[in-house]
Design a protein around this motif. Structure first.
Motif, PDB file in Angstrom:
ATOM      1  N   VAL A  71      -0.145  22.268  -7.854  1.00 43.64           N
ATOM      2  CA  VAL A  71       0.617  21.997  -6.628  1.00 43.64           C
ATOM      3  C   VAL A  71      -0.290  22.140  -5.401  1.00 43.64           C
ATOM      4  CG1 VAL A  71       2.469  22.863  -5.144  1.00 43.64           C
ATOM      5  CG2 VAL A  71       2.857  22.588  -7.580  1.00 43.64           C
ATOM      6  N   ILE A  72      -1.090  23.186  -5.383  1.00 43.51           N
ATOM      7  CA  ILE A  72      -2.013  23.373  -4.263  1.00 43.51           C
ATOM      8  C   ILE A  72      -2.982  22.198  -4.177  1.00 43.51           C
ATOM      9  CG2 ILE A  72      -3.932  24.801  -3.436  1.00 43.51           C
ATOM     10  CD1 ILE A  72      -2.386  27.233  -4.572  1.00 43.51           C
ATOM     11  N   ASN A  73      -3.499  21.781  -5.325  1.00 44.20           N
ATOM     12  CA  ASN A  73      -4.430  20.660  -5.352  1.00 44.20           C
ATOM     13  C   ASN A  73      -3.765  19.366  -4.910  1.00 44.20           C
ATOM     14  OD1 ASN A  73      -6.760  19.262  -5.812  1.00 44.20           O
ATOM     15  ND2 ASN A  73      -7.061  20.059  -7.859  1.00 44.20           N
ATOM     16  N   LEU A  74      -2.502  19.175  -5.272  1.00 45.92           N
ATOM     17  CA  LEU A  74      -1.783  17.972  -4.855  1.00 45.92           C
ATOM     18  C   LEU A  74      -1.453  17.977  -3.367  1.00 45.92           C
ATOM     19  CD1 LEU A  74       0.650  17.344  -7.834  1.00 45.92           C
ATOM     20  CD2 LEU A  74      -1.173  15.844  -7.043  1.00 45.92           C
ATOM     21  N   HIS A  75      -1.532  19.123  -2.721  1.00 42.97           N
ATOM     22  CA  HIS A  75      -1.292  19.180  -1.283  1.00 42.97           C
ATOM     23  C   HIS A  75      -2.584  19.097  -0.475  1.00 42.97           C
ATOM     24  CE1 HIS A  75       2.785  20.616  -2.325  1.00 42.97           C
ATOM     25  NE2 HIS A  75       3.085  20.014  -1.191  1.00 42.97           N
ATOM     26  N   GLU A  76      -3.713  19.428  -1.070  1.00 45.33           N
ATOM     27  CA  GLU A  76      -4.970  19.430  -0.326  1.00 45.33           C
ATOM     28  C   GLU A  76      -5.665  18.069  -0.349  1.00 45.33           C
ATOM     29  OE1 GLU A  76      -7.198  22.548  -2.120  1.00 45.33           O
ATOM     30  OE2 GLU A  76      -6.205  24.116  -0.970  1.00 45.33           O
ATOM     31  N   THR A  77      -5.928  17.542  -1.513  1.00 50.26           N
ATOM     32  CA  THR A  77      -6.743  16.338  -1.646  1.00 50.26           C
ATOM     33  C   THR A  77      -6.064  15.068  -1.125  1.00 50.26           C
ATOM     34  OG1 THR A  77      -7.766  17.345  -3.577  1.00 50.26           O
ATOM     35  CG2 THR A  77      -8.107  15.001  -3.283  1.00 50.26           C
ATOM     36  N   PRO A  78      -4.804  14.806  -1.413  1.00 51.06           N
ATOM     37  CA  PRO A  78      -4.217  13.531  -1.001  1.00 51.06           C
ATOM     38  C   PRO A  78      -4.041  13.340   0.507  1.00 51.06           C
ATOM     39  CG  PRO A  78      -3.043  14.383  -2.859  1.00 51.06           C
ATOM     40  CD  PRO A  78      -3.962  15.465  -2.398  1.00 51.06           C
TER      41      PRO A  78
ATOM     42  N   TYR B 144      -5.447  -1.698  -5.029  1.00 49.80           N
ATOM     43  CA  TYR B 144      -5.993  -1.345  -6.340  1.00 49.80           C
ATOM     44  C   TYR B 144      -6.680   0.019  -6.303  1.00 49.80           C
ATOM     45  CZ  TYR B 144      -5.118  -6.155  -7.785  1.00 49.80           C
ATOM     46  OH  TYR B 144      -4.529  -7.342  -8.095  1.00 49.80           O
ATOM     47  N   LEU B 145      -7.406   0.294  -5.235  1.00 49.26           N
ATOM     48  CA  LEU B 145      -8.045   1.604  -5.111  1.00 49.26           C
ATOM     49  C   LEU B 145      -7.012   2.722  -5.002  1.00 49.26           C
ATOM     50  CD1 LEU B 145     -11.018   0.799  -2.711  1.00 49.26           C
ATOM     51  CD2 LEU B 145     -11.149   1.399  -5.130  1.00 49.26           C
ATOM     52  N   ALA B 146      -5.926   2.447  -4.290  1.00 49.96           N
ATOM     53  CA  ALA B 146      -4.865   3.447  -4.152  1.00 49.96           C
ATOM     54  C   ALA B 146      -4.209   3.732  -5.500  1.00 49.96           C
ATOM     55  CB  ALA B 146      -3.825   2.977  -3.135  1.00 49.96           C
ATOM     56  N   TRP B 147      -3.931   2.688  -6.276  1.00 45.69           N
ATOM     57  CA  TRP B 147      -3.336   2.900  -7.603  1.00 45.69           C
ATOM     58  C   TRP B 147      -4.317   3.613  -8.522  1.00 45.69           C
ATOM     59  CZ3 TRP B 147       1.422   3.389  -8.497  1.00 45.69           C
ATOM     60  CH2 TRP B 147       2.385   2.614  -7.852  1.00 45.69           C
ATOM     61  N   GLY B 148      -5.602   3.327  -8.361  1.00 40.37           N
ATOM     62  CA  GLY B 148      -6.609   4.050  -9.141  1.00 40.37           C
ATOM     63  C   GLY B 148      -6.619   5.527  -8.818  1.00 40.37           C
ATOM     64  N   PHE B 149      -6.488   5.857  -7.529  1.00 40.30           N
ATOM     65  CA  PHE B 149      -6.437   7.262  -7.129  1.00 40.30           C
ATOM     66  C   PHE B 149      -5.201   7.943  -7.698  1.00 40.30           C
ATOM     67  CE2 PHE B 149      -5.135  10.615  -4.185  1.00 40.30           C
ATOM     68  CZ  PHE B 149      -6.265  11.412  -4.206  1.00 40.30           C
ATOM     69  N   VAL B 150      -4.062   7.264  -7.634  1.00 39.28           N
ATOM     70  CA  VAL B 150      -2.826   7.846  -8.178  1.00 39.28           C
ATOM     71  C   VAL B 150      -2.955   8.041  -9.682  1.00 39.28           C
ATOM     72  CG1 VAL B 150      -0.365   7.408  -8.569  1.00 39.28           C
ATOM     73  CG2 VAL B 150      -1.373   6.967  -6.329  1.00 39.28           C
ATOM     74  N   PHE B 151      -3.534   7.073 -10.370  1.00 37.45           N
ATOM     75  CA  PHE B 151      -3.749   7.214 -11.811  1.00 37.45           C
ATOM     76  C   PHE B 151      -4.649   8.413 -12.114  1.00 37.45           C
ATOM     77  CE2 PHE B 151      -6.280   6.204 -15.615  1.00 37.45           C
ATOM     78  CZ  PHE B 151      -5.259   6.198 -16.545  1.00 37.45           C
ATOM     79  N   ALA B 152      -5.706   8.596 -11.309  1.00 42.03           N
ATOM     80  CA  ALA B 152      -6.599   9.746 -11.503  1.00 42.03           C
ATOM     81  C   ALA B 152      -5.860  11.059 -11.271  1.00 42.03           C
ATOM     82  CB  ALA B 152      -7.804   9.636 -10.570  1.00 42.03           C
TER      83      ALA B 152
ATOM     84  N   ILE C 129       0.832  -1.212   0.000  1.00 40.09           N
ATOM     85  CA  ILE C 129       0.000   0.000   0.000  1.00 40.09           C
ATOM     86  C   ILE C 129       0.866   1.261   0.000  1.00 40.09           C
ATOM     87  CG2 ILE C 129      -0.250   0.192   2.501  1.00 40.09           C
ATOM     88  CD1 ILE C 129      -3.069   0.780   0.023  1.00 40.09           C
ATOM     89  N   LEU C 130       2.134   1.118   0.360  1.00 38.21           N
ATOM     90  CA  LEU C 130       2.996   2.300   0.410  1.00 38.21           C
ATOM     91  C   LEU C 130       3.531   2.700  -0.970  1.00 38.21           C
ATOM     92  CD1 LEU C 130       4.970   1.686   3.695  1.00 38.21           C
ATOM     93  CD2 LEU C 130       2.960   3.103   3.328  1.00 38.21           C
ATOM     94  N   TYR C 131       3.513   1.794  -1.935  1.00 36.05           N
ATOM     95  CA  TYR C 131       3.993   2.131  -3.274  1.00 36.05           C
ATOM     96  C   TYR C 131       3.165   3.242  -3.934  1.00 36.05           C
ATOM     97  CZ  TYR C 131       7.015  -1.968  -2.985  1.00 36.05           C
ATOM     98  OH  TYR C 131       7.965  -2.874  -2.615  1.00 36.05           O
ATOM     99  N   PRO C 132       1.828   3.192  -3.859  1.00 35.36           N
ATOM    100  CA  PRO C 132       1.061   4.317  -4.424  1.00 35.36           C
ATOM    101  C   PRO C 132       1.328   5.632  -3.692  1.00 35.36           C
ATOM    102  CG  PRO C 132      -0.364   2.421  -4.110  1.00 35.36           C
ATOM    103  CD  PRO C 132       0.946   2.087  -3.492  1.00 35.36           C
ATOM    104  N   CYS C 133       1.579   5.564  -2.400  1.00 39.99           N
ATOM    105  CA  CYS C 133       1.901   6.792  -1.654  1.00 39.99           C
ATOM    106  C   CYS C 133       3.218   7.382  -2.152  1.00 39.99           C
ATOM    107  CB  CYS C 133       1.987   6.495  -0.157  1.00 39.99           C
ATOM    108  SG  CYS C 133       0.456   5.926   0.573  1.00 39.99           S
ATOM    109  N   PHE C 134       4.187   6.521  -2.381  1.00 40.23           N
ATOM    110  CA  PHE C 134       5.472   6.983  -2.901  1.00 40.23           C
ATOM    111  C   PHE C 134       5.318   7.540  -4.318  1.00 40.23           C
ATOM    112  CE2 PHE C 134       9.677   6.142  -4.856  1.00 40.23           C
ATOM    113  CZ  PHE C 134      10.415   7.034  -4.082  1.00 40.23           C
ATOM    114  N   ALA C 135       4.473   6.898  -5.134  1.00 30.25           N
ATOM    115  CA  ALA C 135       4.234   7.390  -6.496  1.00 30.25           C
ATOM    116  C   ALA C 135       3.579   8.763  -6.463  1.00 30.25           C
ATOM    117  CB  ALA C 135       3.360   6.398  -7.261  1.00 30.25           C
ATOM    118  N   LEU C 136       2.665   8.976  -5.535  1.00 33.39           N
ATOM    119  CA  LEU C 136       2.028  10.291  -5.408  1.00 33.39           C
ATOM    120  C   LEU C 136       3.036  11.342  -4.951  1.00 33.39           C
ATOM    121  CD1 LEU C 136      -0.755  11.564  -5.783  1.00 33.39           C
ATOM    122  CD2 LEU C 136      -1.136  11.222  -3.357  1.00 33.39           C
ATOM    123  N   PHE C 137       3.951  10.949  -4.080  1.00 32.80           N
ATOM    124  CA  PHE C 137       5.027  11.855  -3.666  1.00 32.80           C
ATOM    125  C   PHE C 137       5.892  12.241  -4.860  1.00 32.80           C
ATOM    126  CE2 PHE C 137       9.545  12.076  -2.495  1.00 32.80           C
ATOM    127  CZ  PHE C 137       9.537  13.264  -1.792  1.00 32.80           C
ATOM    128  N   LEU C 138       6.226  11.265  -5.703  1.00 37.65           N
ATOM    129  CA  LEU C 138       7.035  11.559  -6.889  1.00 37.65           C
ATOM    130  C   LEU C 138       6.287  12.466  -7.865  1.00 37.65           C
ATOM    131  CD1 LEU C 138       8.746   8.127  -7.605  1.00 37.65           C
ATOM    132  CD2 LEU C 138       9.747  10.177  -6.578  1.00 37.65           C
TER     133      LEU C 138
END
Length: 87
Positions: free
Chosen positions: A41-48, A70-78, A2-11
């Motif tokens: 950038v503002i949106n990437l700091h508020e929603t996640p 799968y839901l986490a990867w879907g969120f990152v893809f969105a 579950i931490l891989y999508p979090c890291f992808a969102l950070f990247l």
């Protein structure tokens, strides 16, 4: 897992910050391009924040549940699609 999508969102956030910095340095008079990147950038700091909270909960309580992964990867893809549209 579950931490891989979090890291992808950070990247993704780091990538958008680099794009914003390049746009500010390259052409400071192009306000529209800079504003679009700044809003992203503002949106990437508020929603996640909610995404990260749920991911932390899933990591602690149910670390190997594939539905959350799968839901986490879907969120990152969105978020990636949203970033591509907004930039």
């Amino acid at each position: 897992m579950i931490l891989y999508p979090c890291f992808a969102l950070f990247l993704l956030t780091l990538f958008v910050l680099i794009v914003l910095k390049q746009r500010r340095l390259a052409n400071p008079k192009n306000v529209t391009s800079i504003e679009n990147a700044n809003r992203n950038v503002i949106n990437l700091h508020e929603t996640p924040i909610h995404f990260l909270a749920v991911s932390l909960f899933a990591f602690i309580k149910i670390p190997n549940d594939l539905i959350f992964v799968y839901l986490a990867w879907g969120f990152v893809f969105a978020r990636v699609v949203h970033t591509m549209i907004q930039l």
